[in-house]
Design a protein around this motif. Structure first.
Motif, PDB file in Angstrom:
ATOM      1  N   GLY A  60      -7.064  10.837  -0.259  1.00  0.00           N
ATOM      2  CA  GLY A  60      -5.670  10.711   0.153  1.00  0.00           C
ATOM      3  C   GLY A  60      -4.791  10.182  -0.963  1.00  0.00           C
ATOM      4  O   GLY A  60      -5.243   9.419  -1.823  1.00  0.00           O
ATOM      5  N   ARG A  61      -3.559  10.609  -0.972  1.00  0.00           N
ATOM      6  CA  ARG A  61      -2.598  10.155  -1.973  1.00  0.00           C
ATOM      7  C   ARG A  61      -2.149   8.740  -1.653  1.00  0.00           C
ATOM      8  O   ARG A  61      -1.880   8.406  -0.508  1.00  0.00           O
ATOM      9  CB  ARG A  61      -1.391  11.098  -1.957  1.00  0.00           C
ATOM     10  CG  ARG A  61      -0.233  10.677  -2.850  1.00  0.00           C
ATOM     11  CD  ARG A  61       0.960  11.597  -2.617  1.00  0.00           C
ATOM     12  NE  ARG A  61       1.358  11.617  -1.216  1.00  0.00           N
ATOM     13  CZ  ARG A  61       2.148  10.699  -0.656  1.00  0.00           C
ATOM     14  NH1 ARG A  61       2.599   9.669  -1.380  1.00  0.00           N
ATOM     15  NH2 ARG A  61       2.489  10.785   0.614  1.00  0.00           N
ATOM     16  N   PHE A  62      -2.062   7.892  -2.683  1.00  0.00           N
ATOM     17  CA  PHE A  62      -1.614   6.526  -2.469  1.00  0.00           C
ATOM     18  C   PHE A  62      -0.093   6.495  -2.376  1.00  0.00           C
ATOM     19  O   PHE A  62       0.618   6.932  -3.278  1.00  0.00           O
ATOM     20  CB  PHE A  62      -2.077   5.610  -3.606  1.00  0.00           C
ATOM     21  CG  PHE A  62      -1.785   4.153  -3.355  1.00  0.00           C
ATOM     22  CD1 PHE A  62      -2.582   3.410  -2.484  1.00  0.00           C
ATOM     23  CD2 PHE A  62      -0.699   3.526  -3.962  1.00  0.00           C
ATOM     24  CE1 PHE A  62      -2.308   2.082  -2.235  1.00  0.00           C
ATOM     25  CE2 PHE A  62      -0.422   2.197  -3.714  1.00  0.00           C
ATOM     26  CZ  PHE A  62      -1.226   1.471  -2.854  1.00  0.00           C
ATOM     27  N   ASP A  63       0.402   5.992  -1.263  1.00  0.00           N
ATOM     28  CA  ASP A  63       1.837   5.918  -1.004  1.00  0.00           C
ATOM     29  C   ASP A  63       2.399   4.677  -1.694  1.00  0.00           C
ATOM     30  O   ASP A  63       2.045   3.548  -1.358  1.00  0.00           O
ATOM     31  CB  ASP A  63       2.070   5.833   0.513  1.00  0.00           C
ATOM     32  CG  ASP A  63       3.522   6.040   0.888  1.00  0.00           C
ATOM     33  OD1 ASP A  63       4.406   5.789   0.042  1.00  0.00           O
ATOM     34  OD2 ASP A  63       3.778   6.436   2.048  1.00  0.00           O
ATOM     35  N   ARG A  64       3.289   4.884  -2.654  1.00  0.00           N
ATOM     36  CA  ARG A  64       3.828   3.774  -3.452  1.00  0.00           C
ATOM     37  C   ARG A  64       5.135   3.208  -2.885  1.00  0.00           C
ATOM     38  O   ARG A  64       5.761   2.337  -3.492  1.00  0.00           O
ATOM     39  CB  ARG A  64       4.049   4.219  -4.902  1.00  0.00           C
ATOM     40  CG  ARG A  64       2.768   4.677  -5.576  1.00  0.00           C
ATOM     41  CD  ARG A  64       3.021   5.088  -7.021  1.00  0.00           C
ATOM     42  NE  ARG A  64       1.805   5.582  -7.649  1.00  0.00           N
ATOM     43  CZ  ARG A  64       0.880   4.814  -8.208  1.00  0.00           C
ATOM     44  NH1 ARG A  64       1.060   3.490  -8.220  1.00  0.00           N
ATOM     45  NH2 ARG A  64      -0.187   5.353  -8.762  1.00  0.00           N
ATOM     46  N   ARG A  65       5.556   3.663  -1.749  1.00  0.00           N
ATOM     47  CA  ARG A  65       6.807   3.171  -1.164  1.00  0.00           C
ATOM     48  C   ARG A  65       6.661   1.707  -0.744  1.00  0.00           C
ATOM     49  O   ARG A  65       5.583   1.279  -0.301  1.00  0.00           O
ATOM     50  CB  ARG A  65       7.202   4.009   0.052  1.00  0.00           C
ATOM     51  CG  ARG A  65       7.598   5.442  -0.253  1.00  0.00           C
ATOM     52  CD  ARG A  65       7.961   6.161   1.043  1.00  0.00           C
ATOM     53  NE  ARG A  65       6.829   6.223   1.957  1.00  0.00           N
ATOM     54  CZ  ARG A  65       6.945   6.400   3.278  1.00  0.00           C
ATOM     55  NH1 ARG A  65       8.153   6.497   3.828  1.00  0.00           N
ATOM     56  NH2 ARG A  65       5.869   6.464   4.035  1.00  0.00           N
ATOM     57  N   THR A 184      -3.686   4.736   2.280  1.00  0.00           N
ATOM     58  CA  THR A 184      -2.807   3.715   1.715  1.00  0.00           C
ATOM     59  C   THR A 184      -2.863   2.433   2.536  1.00  0.00           C
ATOM     60  O   THR A 184      -2.982   1.331   1.991  1.00  0.00           O
ATOM     61  CB  THR A 184      -1.363   4.226   1.657  1.00  0.00           C
ATOM     62  OG1 THR A 184      -1.310   5.392   0.825  1.00  0.00           O
ATOM     63  CG2 THR A 184      -0.433   3.165   1.093  1.00  0.00           C
ATOM     64  N   THR A 185      -2.762   2.574   3.851  1.00  0.00           N
ATOM     65  CA  THR A 185      -2.822   1.394   4.713  1.00  0.00           C
ATOM     66  C   THR A 185      -4.131   0.653   4.523  1.00  0.00           C
ATOM     67  O   THR A 185      -4.154  -0.580   4.393  1.00  0.00           O
ATOM     68  CB  THR A 185      -2.667   1.801   6.190  1.00  0.00           C
ATOM     69  OG1 THR A 185      -1.392   2.430   6.376  1.00  0.00           O
ATOM     70  CG2 THR A 185      -2.760   0.593   7.106  1.00  0.00           C
ATOM     71  N   PHE A 186      -5.227   1.392   4.475  1.00  0.00           N
ATOM     72  CA  PHE A 186      -6.531   0.748   4.299  1.00  0.00           C
ATOM     73  C   PHE A 186      -6.661   0.135   2.911  1.00  0.00           C
ATOM     74  O   PHE A 186      -7.317  -0.899   2.739  1.00  0.00           O
ATOM     75  CB  PHE A 186      -7.656   1.747   4.537  1.00  0.00           C
ATOM     76  CG  PHE A 186      -9.001   1.098   4.700  1.00  0.00           C
ATOM     77  CD1 PHE A 186      -9.332   0.470   5.895  1.00  0.00           C
ATOM     78  CD2 PHE A 186      -9.928   1.094   3.671  1.00  0.00           C
ATOM     79  CE1 PHE A 186     -10.570  -0.141   6.060  1.00  0.00           C
ATOM     80  CE2 PHE A 186     -11.165   0.488   3.827  1.00  0.00           C
ATOM     81  CZ  PHE A 186     -11.484  -0.138   5.017  1.00  0.00           C
ATOM     82  N   GLY A 187      -6.031   0.753   1.916  1.00  0.00           N
ATOM     83  CA  GLY A 187      -6.053   0.188   0.572  1.00  0.00           C
ATOM     84  C   GLY A 187      -5.386  -1.179   0.522  1.00  0.00           C
ATOM     85  O   GLY A 187      -5.912  -2.128  -0.081  1.00  0.00           O
ATOM     86  N   GLY A 306      -4.589  11.733   7.215  1.00  0.00           N
ATOM     87  CA  GLY A 306      -5.837  10.994   7.112  1.00  0.00           C
ATOM     88  C   GLY A 306      -6.398  11.035   5.729  1.00  0.00           C
ATOM     89  O   GLY A 306      -6.006  11.839   4.885  1.00  0.00           O
ATOM     90  N   PRO A 307      -7.357  10.130   5.442  1.00  0.00           N
ATOM     91  CA  PRO A 307      -7.962  10.090   4.126  1.00  0.00           C
ATOM     92  C   PRO A 307      -8.872  11.286   3.912  1.00  0.00           C
ATOM     93  O   PRO A 307      -9.352  11.885   4.852  1.00  0.00           O
ATOM     94  CB  PRO A 307      -8.769   8.785   4.150  1.00  0.00           C
ATOM     95  CG  PRO A 307      -9.062   8.550   5.580  1.00  0.00           C
ATOM     96  CD  PRO A 307      -7.895   9.092   6.330  1.00  0.00           C
TER      97      PRO A 307
END
Length: 307
Positions: A60-65, A184-187, A306-307
């Protein structure tokens, strides 16, 4: 979003129950066998989170917002912080009173989801939620509960843990509705857990002396916990928080009790037996109500990738 997509939360919730149910059956082994401190178990759990986190971020792409960081850290810190608060509560309070209080965390999730997310649940689902919540409390009552009640800060700490864990599920769902993907959330949750590792070590007063089997066994059990946490994120990104939280919190202990019966020959208490019946009945009602609702219930909600 199709009905099939909306009901995909059932798969991830089922996997969560499987992993957390098995984890629950073996989670006490490091302490029972080697006297391993709970804080050290937390430390190892925080590092095991890196395994599913790495897998999820590869897919999954990491959301940087900034919004992703806010909700991700909120979910992570309420979850990990609640765990450390629980250790403090158990150090000066009775487990048979603390765990029933903490087990009410899905009540917080349901109230926040209905009031702040405007989630609507039908009469059947409401009945299922109530049955599941009662079951959670009954399943959390340890065998042989009783004895003198210690005084101290444990009641306030137990309530704080309840609120923290109830809020965590809300923040996970809020992140999904903001379009933040699961990876992202899990990261951010993984980072939050690691940030509190020094706090756990400080509470312990340093790293304990223990045979290698203790950390190895801890890592083996806690990886189930970590993967289950990822499945929780995925379930909450696809299903209503007011349904997912009660179901998963009710059914995971049921599986733990069944496994304990098979492995340790430990019979459930009368309270646990009633709790099992209510958990199965309540969860069935909620799943049936969600299936029946289909696409007709409420406006279409954004689904996080989803991831």
């Amino acid at each position: 979003m199709t009905t099939r997509d909306k009901n995909s939360w059932i798969l991830w919730a089922g996997l969560l129950v499987l992993f957390w149910g098995v984890w629950g059956a073996f989670s006490s082994q490091p302490s029972d066998r080697y006297g391993y401190p709970n804080e050290m178990i937390y430390v190892i759990w925080a590092f095991t989170m890196l395994v599913p986190c790495t897998i999820a971020l590869r897919r999954g792409r990491f959301d940087r917002r900034p919004i992703a960081a806010v909700y991700g850290l909120a979910a992570g810190l309420t979850g990990a912080g609640g765990q450390l608060l629980l250790f403090q509560a158990l150090s000066n309070g009775p487990a048979y009173l603390i765990f029933p209080v903490v087990s009410l965390s899905p009540v917080i999730t349901v109230l926040m989801a209905v009031a702040l997310l405007r989630e609507r649940i039908g009469k059947l689902a409401v009945a299922g939620v109530i049955a599941a919540l009662v079951a959670i409390v009954l399943l959390s009552i340890p065998a042989g509960a009783g004895g003198s009640v210690a005084t101290g800060s444990w009641p306030a700490l137990a309530v704080l843990v309840c609120v923290a864990w109830g809020s965590q599920a809300f923040f996970m769902r809020k992140a999904a509705l903001a379009g933040v993907n699961d990876a992202t959330t899990f990261g951010w949750m993984t980072l939050s857990g690691l940030l509190l590792v020094p706090v756990a070590v400080l509470i312990m007063g340093g790293l304990p002396d223990a045979p290698w089997q203790a950390p190895a066994l801890t890592a083996g059990t806690q990886i189930l916990n970590a993967v289950g946490a990822l499945f929780l994120v995925m379930a909450l990104s696809r299903g209503k928080a007011s349904v997912v939280a009660p179901i998963t919190n009710a059914l995971a202990p049921v599986l733990t009790i069944v496994l304990s019966l098979l492995i340790y020959r430990t019979l459930p208490t009368i309270w646990a037996t009633v709790g099992i019946v209510l958990a199965l009945g309540g969860s069935t009602l909620m799943v049936y109500a969600d299936e029946k609702r289909g696409d007709a219930a409420g406006p279409t909600e954004p689904s996080a990738a989803g991831p």
